[in-house]
Motif scaffolding. Sequence first.
Motif, PDB file in Angstrom:
ATOM      1  N   HIS A 110       0.783  -1.237   0.000  1.00 21.49           N
ATOM      2  CA  HIS A 110       0.000   0.000   0.000  1.00 21.49           C
ATOM      3  C   HIS A 110       0.814   1.287   0.000  1.00 21.49           C
ATOM      4  O   HIS A 110       0.249   2.358  -0.267  1.00 21.49           O
ATOM      5  CB  HIS A 110      -0.923   0.026   1.229  1.00 21.49           C
ATOM      6  N   PRO A 148      -4.457   6.889   4.493  1.00 24.82           N
ATOM      7  CA  PRO A 148      -5.612   7.792   4.554  1.00 24.82           C
ATOM      8  C   PRO A 148      -5.901   8.171   6.002  1.00 24.82           C
ATOM      9  O   PRO A 148      -5.717   7.384   6.923  1.00 24.82           O
ATOM     10  CB  PRO A 148      -6.745   6.969   3.945  1.00 24.82           C
ATOM     11  N   GLU A 149      -6.363   9.393   6.212  1.00 17.71           N
ATOM     12  CA  GLU A 149      -6.607   9.884   7.568  1.00 17.71           C
ATOM     13  C   GLU A 149      -7.566   8.992   8.327  1.00 17.71           C
ATOM     14  O   GLU A 149      -7.437   8.788   9.531  1.00 17.71           O
ATOM     15  CB  GLU A 149      -7.180  11.308   7.488  1.00 17.71           C
TER      16      GLU A 149
END
Length: 337
Positions: free
Chosen positions: A259, A292-293
């Motif tokens: 990722h 991602p947050e």
Amino acid sequence: MKHIGDFDLCDRLSPTIPVWVTQVGVGLLSVVAARIVRMIFDIVAGGAAPFALIYPAIMLATLFARAFAGVITATIMILYIWYYLYPIENSFRFANPAEAFSVIVVVITAIMTILIAELFRSVARKATQERDRQIADRDLFLAEFDHRMKNNFAIVAGLLDMQKRRASNPATAEALETAQMRVDSIARAHRHLYRGSGQPGAVEMKEYLGDLCAALSESLFPRGGITLVCNSDKAAVPRDRAVSIGLVINELVTNAAKHAFPGREVGTIVVTFRAKPDGWVVMVADDGVGMPEAVATPGPDHGLGSRLIEAFARQAGGAITTESDGTGTRVTMGLAA
């Protein structure tokens, strides 16, 4: 000296030096040492207790070079003291029967000292031999156990690899490959545990993590675009915790490989293991795109990989913290000793 049975000079020096030469030499050295100590004592209390140092000298000579060395020490010292010091200097004569009886008592107690020291030496020697036999049996058992465990790990890894090659679904093949890497991580920890170096029941982390990272790099990055770097201190970590640490690193590196670098063929993943006075710190950092947050912090609702990381961290007795931004992701696990 852990065991007196380990320090039989006759055995250690034979056959370079004959046994009887060793025994005579030890006997003479014991006499000389006792005489030097006697001279020191004479400065404080001249002539007091002339036979007192015979017994420790006899015992040491017997323990280190067997009974014959004790007999030599006793004979020389008794004759020397009898002739030069007691009861009449430069003579074997006695002034009265009590003095003769005193010398007889010294001879008898010297013989008893030799017998006791020889008995103790023999018992210690047998105990040492029994200990060595038990150690040899244990090493043989561990070698056999190690061999069987290697075979078992190889069989499991082979079965997973065979199933992966037969899998038509890419997701299934990927899951089997991940499982194979987990098995390989455990197998590597096992191999380092039974290499016979370091503390018993512990894994040397510098060697283990270096080996693990090399295998992960070969498996995950065959083209060499992504660089996996391992920086590890030398530290002996208990087996179960070392296995869990290896599994955490395995999962984190695998996640980063999947990722962290979408659309990129180059990047760096750094695995760091640091030993501190109160424990250890493990960090896996990459220079990828970040997380991602919404998923910056691992939780129970995330994928299998995240849940496994949390489970393995708990097994290791550590706590996971994650930092992620546009420059990459850094996952740190702190462990108390």
